[in-house]
Motif scaffolding. Structure first.
Motif, PDB file in Angstrom:
ATOM      1  N   ILE A  24       3.325 -86.379 -83.352  1.00 54.43           N
ATOM      2  CA  ILE A  24       2.779 -85.018 -83.348  1.00 54.43           C
ATOM      3  C   ILE A  24       3.867 -84.001 -83.706  1.00 54.43           C
ATOM      4  N   ILE A  25       5.046 -84.156 -83.107  1.00 59.18           N
ATOM      5  CA  ILE A  25       6.154 -83.255 -83.421  1.00 59.18           C
ATOM      6  C   ILE A  25       6.480 -83.329 -84.909  1.00 59.18           C
ATOM      7  N   GLY A  26       6.519 -84.540 -85.442  1.00 59.63           N
ATOM      8  CA  GLY A  26       6.825 -84.712 -86.859  1.00 59.63           C
ATOM      9  C   GLY A  26       5.797 -84.049 -87.756  1.00 59.63           C
ATOM     10  N   HIS A  27       4.511 -84.202 -87.437  1.00 55.30           N
ATOM     11  CA  HIS A  27       3.458 -83.614 -88.266  1.00 55.30           C
ATOM     12  C   HIS A  27       3.459 -82.086 -88.208  1.00 55.30           C
ATOM     13  N   PHE A  28       3.834 -81.520 -87.071  1.00 56.51           N
ATOM     14  CA  PHE A  28       3.947 -80.068 -86.988  1.00 56.51           C
ATOM     15  C   PHE A  28       5.244 -79.577 -87.635  1.00 56.51           C
ATOM     16  N   SER A  29       6.292 -80.385 -87.561  1.00 52.85           N
ATOM     17  CA  SER A  29       7.591 -79.974 -88.091  1.00 52.85           C
ATOM     18  C   SER A  29       7.549 -79.681 -89.590  1.00 52.85           C
ATOM     19  N   VAL A  30       6.753 -80.454 -90.335  1.00 56.54           N
ATOM     20  CA  VAL A  30       6.709 -80.243 -91.782  1.00 56.54           C
ATOM     21  C   VAL A  30       6.049 -78.906 -92.128  1.00 56.54           C
ATOM     22  N   LYS A  31       5.317 -78.330 -91.178  1.00 58.74           N
ATOM     23  CA  LYS A  31       4.684 -77.023 -91.398  1.00 58.74           C
ATOM     24  C   LYS A  31       5.532 -75.885 -90.847  1.00 58.74           C
ATOM     25  N   TYR A  32       6.596 -76.212 -90.128  1.00 60.02           N
ATOM     26  CA  TYR A  32       7.516 -75.206 -89.580  1.00 60.02           C
ATOM     27  C   TYR A  32       8.917 -75.410 -90.157  1.00 60.02           C
ATOM     28  N   ASP A  33       8.970 -75.748 -91.455  1.00 59.93           N
ATOM     29  CA  ASP A  33      10.253 -76.101 -92.060  1.00 59.93           C
ATOM     30  C   ASP A  33      11.163 -74.906 -92.313  1.00 59.93           C
ATOM     31  N   VAL A  35      12.308 -73.197 -89.910  1.00 62.90           N
ATOM     32  CA  VAL A  35      13.203 -73.218 -88.747  1.00 62.90           C
ATOM     33  C   VAL A  35      14.128 -74.422 -88.913  1.00 62.90           C
ATOM     34  N   PRO A  36      15.422 -74.214 -89.186  1.00 64.23           N
ATOM     35  CA  PRO A  36      16.327 -75.333 -89.486  1.00 64.23           C
ATOM     36  C   PRO A  36      16.310 -76.453 -88.452  1.00 64.23           C
ATOM     37  N   ALA A  37      16.371 -76.113 -87.159  1.00 61.98           N
ATOM     38  CA  ALA A  37      16.413 -77.152 -86.125  1.00 61.98           C
ATOM     39  C   ALA A  37      15.123 -77.969 -86.110  1.00 61.98           C
ATOM     40  N   VAL A  38      13.987 -77.300 -86.343  1.00 60.95           N
ATOM     41  CA  VAL A  38      12.698 -77.999 -86.376  1.00 60.95           C
ATOM     42  C   VAL A  38      12.640 -78.935 -87.575  1.00 60.95           C
ATOM     43  N   GLU A  39      13.066 -78.433 -88.730  1.00 63.10           N
ATOM     44  CA  GLU A  39      13.034 -79.261 -89.942  1.00 63.10           C
ATOM     45  C   GLU A  39      13.943 -80.478 -89.806  1.00 63.10           C
ATOM     46  N   ARG A  40      15.164 -80.262 -89.346  1.00 71.31           N
ATOM     47  CA  ARG A  40      16.132 -81.351 -89.293  1.00 71.31           C
ATOM     48  C   ARG A  40      15.766 -82.409 -88.262  1.00 71.31           C
ATOM     49  N   LEU A  41      15.332 -81.967 -87.092  1.00 71.06           N
ATOM     50  CA  LEU A  41      14.910 -82.935 -86.082  1.00 71.06           C
ATOM     51  C   LEU A  41      13.609 -83.616 -86.496  1.00 71.06           C
ATOM     52  N   GLY A  42      12.768 -82.886 -87.240  1.00 70.96           N
ATOM     53  CA  GLY A  42      11.548 -83.490 -87.760  1.00 70.96           C
ATOM     54  C   GLY A  42      11.863 -84.624 -88.728  1.00 70.96           C
ATOM     55  N   PRO A 298      10.741 -65.499 -83.418  1.00 68.37           N
ATOM     56  CA  PRO A 298      12.109 -66.044 -83.485  1.00 68.37           C
ATOM     57  C   PRO A 298      12.084 -67.569 -83.601  1.00 68.37           C
ATOM     58  N   GLY A 299      13.130 -68.122 -84.217  1.00 66.09           N
ATOM     59  CA  GLY A 299      13.206 -69.565 -84.399  1.00 66.09           C
ATOM     60  C   GLY A 299      13.128 -70.334 -83.100  1.00 66.09           C
ATOM     61  N   GLU A 300      13.736 -69.796 -82.033  1.00 67.48           N
ATOM     62  CA  GLU A 300      13.723 -70.485 -80.748  1.00 67.48           C
ATOM     63  C   GLU A 300      12.309 -70.625 -80.196  1.00 67.48           C
ATOM     64  N   ILE A 301      11.500 -69.573 -80.412  1.00 69.21           N
ATOM     65  CA  ILE A 301      10.101 -69.626 -79.941  1.00 69.21           C
ATOM     66  C   ILE A 301       9.326 -70.662 -80.736  1.00 69.21           C
ATOM     67  N   ASN A 302       9.543 -70.704 -82.040  1.00 68.81           N
ATOM     68  CA  ASN A 302       8.861 -71.689 -82.869  1.00 68.81           C
ATOM     69  C   ASN A 302       9.273 -73.111 -82.490  1.00 68.81           C
ATOM     70  N   PHE A 303      10.533 -73.285 -82.145  1.00 67.16           N
ATOM     71  CA  PHE A 303      10.997 -74.603 -81.708  1.00 67.16           C
ATOM     72  C   PHE A 303      10.247 -75.032 -80.440  1.00 67.16           C
ATOM     73  N   LEU A 304      10.124 -74.115 -79.498  1.00 66.41           N
ATOM     74  CA  LEU A 304       9.405 -74.414 -78.262  1.00 66.41           C
ATOM     75  C   LEU A 304       7.922 -74.677 -78.529  1.00 66.41           C
ATOM     76  N   LEU A 305       7.348 -73.930 -79.470  1.00 67.20           N
ATOM     77  CA  LEU A 305       5.944 -74.137 -79.810  1.00 67.20           C
ATOM     78  C   LEU A 305       5.717 -75.537 -80.369  1.00 67.20           C
ATOM     79  N   VAL A 306       6.613 -75.968 -81.260  1.00 64.54           N
ATOM     80  CA  VAL A 306       6.453 -77.279 -81.891  1.00 64.54           C
ATOM     81  C   VAL A 306       6.677 -78.398 -80.879  1.00 64.54           C
ATOM     82  N   TRP A 307       7.782 -78.338 -80.158  1.00 64.93           N
ATOM     83  CA  TRP A 307       8.115 -79.428 -79.244  1.00 64.93           C
ATOM     84  C   TRP A 307       7.310 -79.376 -77.950  1.00 64.93           C
ATOM     85  N   GLY A 308       7.281 -78.222 -77.298  1.00 66.29           N
ATOM     86  CA  GLY A 308       6.505 -78.113 -76.067  1.00 66.29           C
ATOM     87  C   GLY A 308       5.013 -78.240 -76.326  1.00 66.29           C
TER      88      GLY A 308
END
Length: 340
Positions: A24-33, A35-42, A298-308
């Motif tokens: 799920i994180i991976g599938h959302f990460s490609v749509k939040y690319d 955000v560097p941390a989201v893209e790279r961890l994705g 902010p990128g931090e909020i998007n990171f929390l949205l994707v992972w949390g």
């Protein structure tokens, strides 16, 4: 304790639960690319999560062919669920004004896994008859060489049928005893921490070194269509490198997974319903504009949205209520009765 509960392998349940959250994180990460941390961890997740899922699928496929009988009901169930999945995604797109476009055997999205599972299950009687070393070596060679053939792409999930087959075969040949011995070696747990920490550092801080390599990890298209590759000729060596990296990473992750019953073990028994339904939810969020709206955050909020959000979504879609709906959509009982 119920007999069925005693028979469950909680390590496998826990591993599948962890993997479905990563999916799920991976599938959302490609749509939040953006955000560097989201893209790279994705991309890190994509490097090993589906290889591991396919490995587990192969490990559990030993029961598909028994006493000379192939579980045709399971194969038909995967094919039927694939069609249902594709129709659901097309309906969601149509509901948001995108037009109804159904290309049943052009597996461009998550349903590819269901189509490939049907193909791999059909291969089980053949896999059982071949010497494991030959079968594994042959599947790796086929997965590498398939990328050089331009006709092998998303149609009928053909490319991924070849590319991910080695992981299915590896899982199929690994015995329960071999897996237990691997998990019980404490020194490997220390090695796993080192591998995961080093890989995390590489993806977060030296991502530029990985861009070309990461082009091959999706396995959906021939090398000639991968823009990240400086040359299609490099596709084969990079895919071979990815095979080794994927096995190393998912072996490290497996060392970290609990082996006893946990609060999330039940999610591992319902991964297929979560796999199907989360893509529907993700696409609704995309079509309704929620993902685009997130760009102002902010990128931090998007990171929390994707992972949390992914963790919460996995828990929600693993609810028993959705299990009943999913079993109806899956049609497994119907095919079981028809083939008796």
């Amino acid at each position: 304790m119920k007999g069925s509960e005693r028979a469950r392998d909680y390590f496998i349940d826990n591993l599948k639960a962890v993997l479905i959250v990563l999916v799920i994180i991976g599938h959302f990460s490609v749509k939040y690319d953006w955000v560097p941390a989201v893209e790279r961890l994705g991309k890190l997740i994509y490097t090993f999560h589906m290889p591991c899922f396919v490995f587990v699928s192969g490990y559990l496929a030993k029961r598909v062919h028994k006493d000379g009988k192939l579980r045709a009901d399971k194969i038909l169930s995967f094919l039927w669920l694939y069609v249902v999945f594709e129709v659901l995604l097309s309906l969601v797109k149509w509901c948001f004004g995108g037009g109804f476009s159904l290309k049943l055997f052009y597996a461009s999205q998550a349903p590819w896994y269901l189509l490939s599972m049907a193909v791999w299950y059909l291969m089980v009687p053949f896999i059982e008859r071949i010497r494991p070393s030959w079968m594994l070596a042959g599947s790796v060679a086929a997965g590498v060489l398939a990328g050089y053939i331009d006709r092998i792409g998303r149609d009928f999930s053909m490319s991924r049928n070849f590319v991910y087959l080695p992981f299915f075969i590896l899982g199929f040949y690994v015995t329960g005893e071999q897996l237990r011995k691997f998990l019980n070696r404490k020194i490997l747990r220390v090695a796993a921490v080192v591998v995961l920490a080093g890989t995390l550092f590489l993806y977060l801080f030296r991502y530029d070194l990985l861009r070309s390599f990461l082009g091959v990890i999706f396995g959906a298209v021939p090398y000639s269509q991968i823009d990240a590759l400086p040359s299609a000729d490099l596709g084969g060596p990079f895919r071979l490198l990815w095979y080794g990296a994927a096995v190393l990473l998912f072996a490290a992750v497996m060392q970290m997974v609990p082996r006893k019953k946990t609060w999330f073990s039940v999610l591992g028994a319902r991964t297929l319903q979560v796999y199907v339904l989360h893509v529907v939810v993700r696409n609704v969020l995309i079509y309704c504009g929620f993902v685009d709206w997130c760009r102002i955050l902010p990128g931090e909020i998007n990171f929390l949205l994707v992972w949390g959000g992914s963790i919460l979504l996995a828990i929600l879609l693993g609810n028993p209520l959705f299990e009943k709906v999913f079993h109806f959509l899956e049609g497994g009982r119907l095919f079981g009765k028809l083939l008796k």
